[in-house]
Design a protein around this motif. Structure first.
Motif, PDB file in Angstrom:
ATOM      1  N   PRO A 242       0.828  -1.213   0.000  1.00 50.60           N
ATOM      2  CA  PRO A 242       0.000   0.000   0.000  1.00 50.60           C
ATOM      3  C   PRO A 242       0.859   1.260   0.000  1.00 50.60           C
ATOM      4  O   PRO A 242       1.854   1.356   0.717  1.00 50.60           O
ATOM      5  CB  PRO A 242      -0.826  -0.133   1.286  1.00 50.60           C
ATOM      6  CG  PRO A 242      -0.023  -1.039   2.157  1.00 50.60           C
ATOM      7  CD  PRO A 242       0.695  -1.991   1.238  1.00 50.60           C
ATOM      8  N   VAL A 243       0.497   2.153  -0.814  1.00 48.57           N
ATOM      9  CA  VAL A 243       1.211   3.424  -0.895  1.00 48.57           C
ATOM     10  C   VAL A 243       0.577   4.393   0.077  1.00 48.57           C
ATOM     11  O   VAL A 243      -0.637   4.659   0.005  1.00 48.57           O
ATOM     12  CB  VAL A 243       1.165   3.990  -2.330  1.00 48.57           C
ATOM     13  CG1 VAL A 243       1.883   5.337  -2.409  1.00 48.57           C
ATOM     14  CG2 VAL A 243       1.748   2.987  -3.302  1.00 48.57           C
ATOM     15  N   PRO A 244       1.371   4.948   1.035  1.00 48.23           N
ATOM     16  CA  PRO A 244       0.780   5.880   2.007  1.00 48.23           C
ATOM     17  C   PRO A 244       0.314   7.158   1.328  1.00 48.23           C
ATOM     18  O   PRO A 244       0.984   7.712   0.464  1.00 48.23           O
ATOM     19  CB  PRO A 244       1.921   6.146   2.988  1.00 48.23           C
ATOM     20  CG  PRO A 244       3.164   5.837   2.213  1.00 48.23           C
ATOM     21  CD  PRO A 244       2.801   4.738   1.276  1.00 48.23           C
ATOM     22  N   THR A 245      -0.852   7.555   1.731  1.00 49.18           N
ATOM     23  CA  THR A 245      -1.411   8.791   1.184  1.00 49.18           C
ATOM     24  C   THR A 245      -0.898   9.974   1.993  1.00 49.18           C
ATOM     25  O   THR A 245      -1.029   9.990   3.237  1.00 49.18           O
ATOM     26  CB  THR A 245      -2.941   8.752   1.231  1.00 49.18           C
ATOM     27  OG1 THR A 245      -3.388   7.587   0.548  1.00 49.18           O
ATOM     28  CG2 THR A 245      -3.545   9.995   0.591  1.00 49.18           C
ATOM     29  N   PRO A 246      -0.247  10.932   1.354  1.00 46.76           N
ATOM     30  CA  PRO A 246       0.273  12.072   2.134  1.00 46.76           C
ATOM     31  C   PRO A 246      -0.859  12.877   2.762  1.00 46.76           C
ATOM     32  O   PRO A 246      -1.914  13.073   2.173  1.00 46.76           O
ATOM     33  CB  PRO A 246       1.034  12.895   1.081  1.00 46.76           C
ATOM     34  CG  PRO A 246       0.418  12.502  -0.221  1.00 46.76           C
ATOM     35  CD  PRO A 246       0.022  11.063  -0.079  1.00 46.76           C
TER      36      PRO A 246
ATOM     37  N   PRO B  25      -2.888  15.993   4.015  1.00 45.73           N
ATOM     38  CA  PRO B  25      -3.038  17.328   3.423  1.00 45.73           C
ATOM     39  C   PRO B  25      -2.383  18.409   4.288  1.00 45.73           C
ATOM     40  O   PRO B  25      -2.434  18.361   5.530  1.00 45.73           O
ATOM     41  CB  PRO B  25      -4.549  17.507   3.350  1.00 45.73           C
ATOM     42  CG  PRO B  25      -5.095  16.595   4.409  1.00 45.73           C
ATOM     43  CD  PRO B  25      -4.159  15.425   4.466  1.00 45.73           C
TER      44      PRO B  25
END
Length: 305
Positions: free
Chosen positions: A286-290, A292
């Motif tokens: 899973p790619v971490p979502t930055p 906001p």
């Protein structure tokens, strides 16, 4: 009115000639029959020669008449065959057109699949062969179903590696020695292989019965009907066995479970192929979502002096 008893031809010469000819033919036939009977009794050799001569003369004539009869008799069947072939030709043309459409669709899907694989850079993991060895023996009367392979750790064979034959899966390596290995066959009660049905992908488990057959049990959430002739192959789930290797064919109809026979019988296989254990593809990372960034509050405008 009753017919008259007098059957004389009267004054009709044609009737008289016909009656006379009939008498002559009957008398001549009787004389010829008597002569042939006497000849066959008194001189069998001469009668056999005469019979052969008559057969030689009459054979072409009888063959021609038989050919004419067969030709006349085959006219109705020929007409029926013509219409049947015409209908069959039309059906085959229709089937060919449908198959051509399916072929074009399959080729399009194959091209699209290759393009997507190249786009996603997916690498298929296929179990590499280790060694080809001979199955020197197998147990047929014991409750345990094992076979002995004439290759061991010195040849790269290790425990847990799948073993397959020309027709399908045989089992997996149970334990190894320097130059031999014991193979746990599919029919052993300790053998459990994840499989799927070829025609619809229904998942199931193939478990040995210890009597040369296999129990196939569905693991689907819905009820599953098994029919005679259903083919199961390895699914690749859980590792060890590579996918799409033929395992067994169902023998009897059943609901959620049935009895099947393995495609490969160890006592009829001379050579087997040992492969490396299959490694299923790893799940995607899973790619971490930055998070906001906080939006700064707007500064109030400066007042002019």
């Amino acid at each position: 009115m009753a017919p008259p008893r007098n059957r004389r031809p009267g004054f009709s010469r044609r009737a008289q000639y016909s009656l006379f000819a009939g008498y002559v033919v009957a008398v001549a036939g009787s004389l010829v029959g008597a002569v042939l009977l006497a000849l066959s009794t008194l001189d069998p050799v001469a009668f056999a020669a005469l019979r052969a001569s008559v057969a030689e003369v009459s054979t072409p004539l009888s063959s021609g008449l038989a050919g004419i009869g067969r030709g006349i008799g085959s006219i109705p069947s020929g007409i029926g065959s013509y219409f049947a072939v015409h209908d069959q030709n039309a059906a085959l043309r229709k089937q060919l057109a449908a198959q051509h459409a399916l072929f074009l669709r399959a080729r399009s899907l194959s091209y699209e699949n290759r393009r997507l694989l190249a786009l996603l850079q997916v690498r298929e993991r296929i179990s590499e062969p280790v060694v080809t060895a001979r199955l020197v023996s197998s147990s047929a009367s014991s409750t345990r179903r094992v076979a002995v392979l004439n290759a061991g750790s010195w040849q790269g064979v290790a425990s847990g590696q799948p073993v397959r034959g020309p027709e399908g899966l045989i089992g997996r390596v149970l334990e190894t020695g320097p130059n031999s290995a014991r193979v746990l066959l599919l029919t052993d009660p300790e053998s459990v292989v994840p499989v799927r049905r070829t025609r619809d992908g229904i998942p199931a488990l193939a478990t040995g019965r210890g009597d040369g057959l296999i129990d196939v049990k569905s693991v689907a959430l819905t009820a599953t009907d098994f029919g005679p002739g259903d083919v199961f192959v390895t699914s690749g789930i859980g590792g060890i066995y590579p996918p799409d290797v033929p395992v067994a064919r169902v023998l009897h109809r059943g609901r959620d479970a049935s009895i099947a026979r393995a495609f490969t019988q160890a006592d009829t296989v001379d050579y087997a192929l040992v492969q490396r254990a299959f490694i299923p593809p790893a799940p995607p990372i899973p790619v971490p979502t930055p998070a906001p960034k906080p939006v700064a509050a707007p500064r109030p405008p400066k007042k002019k002096p």
